[in-house]
Design a protein around this motif. Structure first.
Motif, PDB file in Angstrom:
ATOM      1  N   HIS A 143       0.865  -1.196   0.000  1.00  0.00           N
ATOM      2  CA  HIS A 143       0.000   0.000   0.000  1.00  0.00           C
ATOM      3  C   HIS A 143       0.899   1.242   0.000  1.00  0.00           C
ATOM      4  O   HIS A 143       1.542   1.545   0.996  1.00  0.00           O
ATOM      5  CB  HIS A 143      -0.917   0.003   1.228  1.00  0.00           C
ATOM      6  N   GLU A 144       0.936   1.945  -1.135  1.00  0.00           N
ATOM      7  CA  GLU A 144       1.925   3.018  -1.313  1.00  0.00           C
ATOM      8  C   GLU A 144       1.358   4.396  -0.978  1.00  0.00           C
ATOM      9  O   GLU A 144       0.276   4.762  -1.427  1.00  0.00           O
ATOM     10  CB  GLU A 144       2.395   3.009  -2.771  1.00  0.00           C
ATOM     11  N   ILE A 145       2.134   5.165  -0.209  1.00  0.00           N
ATOM     12  CA  ILE A 145       1.824   6.569   0.084  1.00  0.00           C
ATOM     13  C   ILE A 145       2.915   7.394  -0.599  1.00  0.00           C
ATOM     14  O   ILE A 145       4.107   7.176  -0.335  1.00  0.00           O
ATOM     15  CB  ILE A 145       1.921   6.860   1.605  1.00  0.00           C
ATOM     16  N   VAL A 146       2.530   8.322  -1.462  1.00  0.00           N
ATOM     17  CA  VAL A 146       3.531   9.182  -2.107  1.00  0.00           C
ATOM     18  C   VAL A 146       3.731  10.427  -1.236  1.00  0.00           C
ATOM     19  O   VAL A 146       2.779  11.151  -0.950  1.00  0.00           O
ATOM     20  CB  VAL A 146       3.089   9.573  -3.534  1.00  0.00           C
ATOM     21  N   ILE A 147       4.969  10.637  -0.786  1.00  0.00           N
ATOM     22  CA  ILE A 147       5.296  11.779   0.075  1.00  0.00           C
ATOM     23  C   ILE A 147       6.076  12.789  -0.758  1.00  0.00           C
ATOM     24  O   ILE A 147       7.189  12.512  -1.212  1.00  0.00           O
ATOM     25  CB  ILE A 147       6.174  11.332   1.276  1.00  0.00           C
ATOM     26  N   ARG A 148       5.463  13.962  -0.934  1.00  0.00           N
ATOM     27  CA  ARG A 148       6.154  15.070  -1.612  1.00  0.00           C
ATOM     28  C   ARG A 148       6.478  16.134  -0.563  1.00  0.00           C
ATOM     29  O   ARG A 148       6.015  16.047   0.571  1.00  0.00           O
ATOM     30  CB  ARG A 148       5.274  15.628  -2.725  1.00  0.00           C
ATOM     31  N   PRO A 149       7.270  17.159  -0.905  1.00  0.00           N
ATOM     32  CA  PRO A 149       7.631  18.162   0.106  1.00  0.00           C
ATOM     33  C   PRO A 149       6.402  18.709   0.843  1.00  0.00           C
ATOM     34  O   PRO A 149       5.419  19.101   0.214  1.00  0.00           O
ATOM     35  CB  PRO A 149       8.335  19.235  -0.727  1.00  0.00           C
ATOM     36  N   GLY A 150       6.459  18.702   2.175  1.00  0.00           N
ATOM     37  CA  GLY A 150       5.358  19.187   3.002  1.00  0.00           C
ATOM     38  C   GLY A 150       4.336  18.124   3.361  1.00  0.00           C
ATOM     39  O   GLY A 150       3.536  18.324   4.266  1.00  0.00           O
ATOM     40  N   ASP A 151       4.343  16.969   2.654  1.00  0.00           N
ATOM     41  CA  ASP A 151       3.422  15.875   3.009  1.00  0.00           C
ATOM     42  C   ASP A 151       3.912  15.187   4.283  1.00  0.00           C
ATOM     43  O   ASP A 151       5.117  15.107   4.531  1.00  0.00           O
ATOM     44  CB  ASP A 151       3.379  14.815   1.901  1.00  0.00           C
ATOM     45  N   GLN A 152       2.960  14.650   5.030  1.00  0.00           N
ATOM     46  CA  GLN A 152       3.298  13.952   6.270  1.00  0.00           C
ATOM     47  C   GLN A 152       2.572  12.619   6.354  1.00  0.00           C
ATOM     48  O   GLN A 152       1.468  12.490   5.844  1.00  0.00           O
ATOM     49  CB  GLN A 152       2.840  14.773   7.479  1.00  0.00           C
ATOM     50  N   TYR A 153       3.176  11.676   7.053  1.00  0.00           N
ATOM     51  CA  TYR A 153       2.500  10.402   7.338  1.00  0.00           C
ATOM     52  C   TYR A 153       2.996   9.879   8.685  1.00  0.00           C
ATOM     53  O   TYR A 153       4.201   9.897   8.948  1.00  0.00           O
ATOM     54  CB  TYR A 153       2.785   9.368   6.244  1.00  0.00           C
ATOM     55  N   ILE A 154       2.055   9.443   9.514  1.00  0.00           N
ATOM     56  CA  ILE A 154       2.408   8.919  10.842  1.00  0.00           C
ATOM     57  C   ILE A 154       2.447   7.393  10.777  1.00  0.00           C
ATOM     58  O   ILE A 154       1.438   6.762  10.448  1.00  0.00           O
ATOM     59  CB  ILE A 154       1.385   9.380  11.902  1.00  0.00           C
ATOM     60  N   ILE A 155       3.613   6.813  11.068  1.00  0.00           N
ATOM     61  CA  ILE A 155       3.750   5.349  11.098  1.00  0.00           C
ATOM     62  C   ILE A 155       3.597   4.905  12.558  1.00  0.00           C
ATOM     63  O   ILE A 155       4.415   5.255  13.410  1.00  0.00           O
ATOM     64  CB  ILE A 155       5.120   4.899  10.550  1.00  0.00           C
ATOM     65  N   SER A 156       2.527   4.150  12.837  1.00  0.00           N
ATOM     66  CA  SER A 156       2.284   3.699  14.213  1.00  0.00           C
ATOM     67  C   SER A 156       3.371   2.722  14.653  1.00  0.00           C
ATOM     68  O   SER A 156       4.008   2.074  13.812  1.00  0.00           O
ATOM     69  CB  SER A 156       0.916   3.018  14.300  1.00  0.00           C
ATOM     70  N   PRO A 157       3.577   2.588  15.960  1.00  0.00           N
ATOM     71  CA  PRO A 157       4.573   1.638  16.459  1.00  0.00           C
ATOM     72  C   PRO A 157       4.296   0.233  15.935  1.00  0.00           C
ATOM     73  O   PRO A 157       3.138  -0.128  15.697  1.00  0.00           O
ATOM     74  CB  PRO A 157       4.363   1.673  17.975  1.00  0.00           C
ATOM     75  N   ASN A 158       5.360  -0.538  15.763  1.00  0.00           N
ATOM     76  CA  ASN A 158       5.257  -1.970  15.455  1.00  0.00           C
ATOM     77  C   ASN A 158       4.531  -2.237  14.134  1.00  0.00           C
ATOM     78  O   ASN A 158       3.886  -3.274  13.983  1.00  0.00           O
ATOM     79  CB  ASN A 158       4.549  -2.688  16.622  1.00  0.00           C
ATOM     80  N   THR A 159       4.628  -1.303  13.187  1.00  0.00           N
ATOM     81  CA  THR A 159       3.962  -1.418  11.880  1.00  0.00           C
ATOM     82  C   THR A 159       5.022  -1.650  10.795  1.00  0.00           C
ATOM     83  O   THR A 159       5.952  -0.862  10.663  1.00  0.00           O
ATOM     84  CB  THR A 159       3.214  -0.107  11.567  1.00  0.00           C
ATOM     85  N   TRP A 160       4.859  -2.735  10.027  1.00  0.00           N
ATOM     86  CA  TRP A 160       5.808  -2.981   8.938  1.00  0.00           C
ATOM     87  C   TRP A 160       5.763  -1.846   7.923  1.00  0.00           C
ATOM     88  O   TRP A 160       4.691  -1.315   7.628  1.00  0.00           O
ATOM     89  CB  TRP A 160       5.473  -4.301   8.222  1.00  0.00           C
ATOM     90  N   HIS A 161       6.915  -1.469   7.361  1.00  0.00           N
ATOM     91  CA  HIS A 161       6.970  -0.471   6.276  1.00  0.00           C
ATOM     92  C   HIS A 161       8.290  -0.597   5.526  1.00  0.00           C
ATOM     93  O   HIS A 161       9.267  -1.104   6.066  1.00  0.00           O
ATOM     94  CB  HIS A 161       6.768   0.954   6.807  1.00  0.00           C
TER      95      HIS A 161
END
Lengths: 187, 187
Positions: free
Chosen positions: A127-145
């Motif tokens: 499941h892909e999230i594209v991060i460009r300048p200024g974009d944010q994403y919170i990765i919860s603890p113990n989550t594969w990535h």
């Protein structure tokens, strides 16, 4: 392991890339660059440059710096059960270029990421999230990535709770998190 | 309290200042600006613009944005005893301009900061740290501190463990942490 000359070249490249991106650094921070070659001997394909900004008992910040299309394998930040710590919460914020962050979720049909063929057998999430300048994403603890840079390379911030990198779990059994630098003449 | 027209003007000023500083923001983040007037009715002298980037149970990040010479009174982030949390650890990193951070320690003989005369009676600490772009300082939990911008204004990052702003303790009993916005016609 990585040769000292290759390690030096990687540090210099990352440093210049950060400065050109407009991120404000102090000259002494060149000494806070870490090269994670993961013991795979293919640093330009799989690996990561890390500029550590600070690390305390409660919070840490770094820049993740990637060459064009550079890949970093699937991993997670597990809980530290003795310390009643749920694992590192990691917030990614784009600074320069495109960064493809892949997490658990529905499979992305036409992803921009394209991990190295010989590393795909140790990838289970798409499941892909594209991060460009200024974009944010919170990765919860113990989550594969896992993640990969776009065609021009990428710089993102990683701001997190307590750093526990030595505890990271990787899917790929070939990965060794600790970088070993060897002198060039030690053939 | 702050009038809606003054509040709007302060938001717009902070937004333009951040963009001009080279910090990369998304347009929607203009809605994440908070104006802390502290209920003192002298916002241009005492107060703070805050751009909240994110806030999780474990980690948060904001930009602190100050007008030229703007002052923020002495306060600390206390422990949450029920939650066994020692209080917010806050890391300041300079982004633009000069920022004077004052913490417990030996008195600085020739400080660059110069707090408003009528607010000085609620200041007990005088050890000044000058934060310029790229400089960092770690404020330990439950530690008194105050700050002021230099003559051209300042932008610094505040990266911290869990945000607990509502719990902040201020030395000055006039301070009210929650901002109340009043409509311009409500005379």
């Amino acid at each position: 392991m990585i040769r000292r000359s290759e390690w030096k070249k990687a540090c210099d490249w990352a440093w210049n890339f950060v400065k050109e991106s407009g991120f404000i650094v102090q000259n002494k921070e060149i000494n806070s660059i870490e090269i994670a070659d993961l013991g795979l001997n293919e640093f330009n394909i799989t690996g990561l440059h890390i500029l550590s900004l600070f690390s305390t008992e409660w919070v840490g910040a770094k820049l993740l710096i990637l060459k064009p299309n550079q890949f970093f394998p699937e991993h997670k930040h597990p809980p530290l059960e003795k310390a009643k710590f749920p694992g590192k919460t990691e917030v990614i914020r784009g600074q320069w270029g495109e960064f493809y962050l892949v997490v658990p979720g529905s499979i992305t049909c036409n992803p921009k990421s394209n991990p190295p063929l010989h590393r795909k057998r140790y990838i289970d999430i798409w499941h892909e999230i594209v991060i460009r300048p200024g974009d944010q994403y919170i990765i919860s603890p113990n989550t594969w990535h896992w993640f990969q840079a776009g065609p021009e390379g990428a710089i993102v911030w990683s701001i997190s709770s307590k750093l526990t990198d030595a505890e990271d779990k990787f899917k790929d059994p070939q990965v060794k998190r600790k970088t070993i630098i060897v002198d060039d003449y030690s053939d």
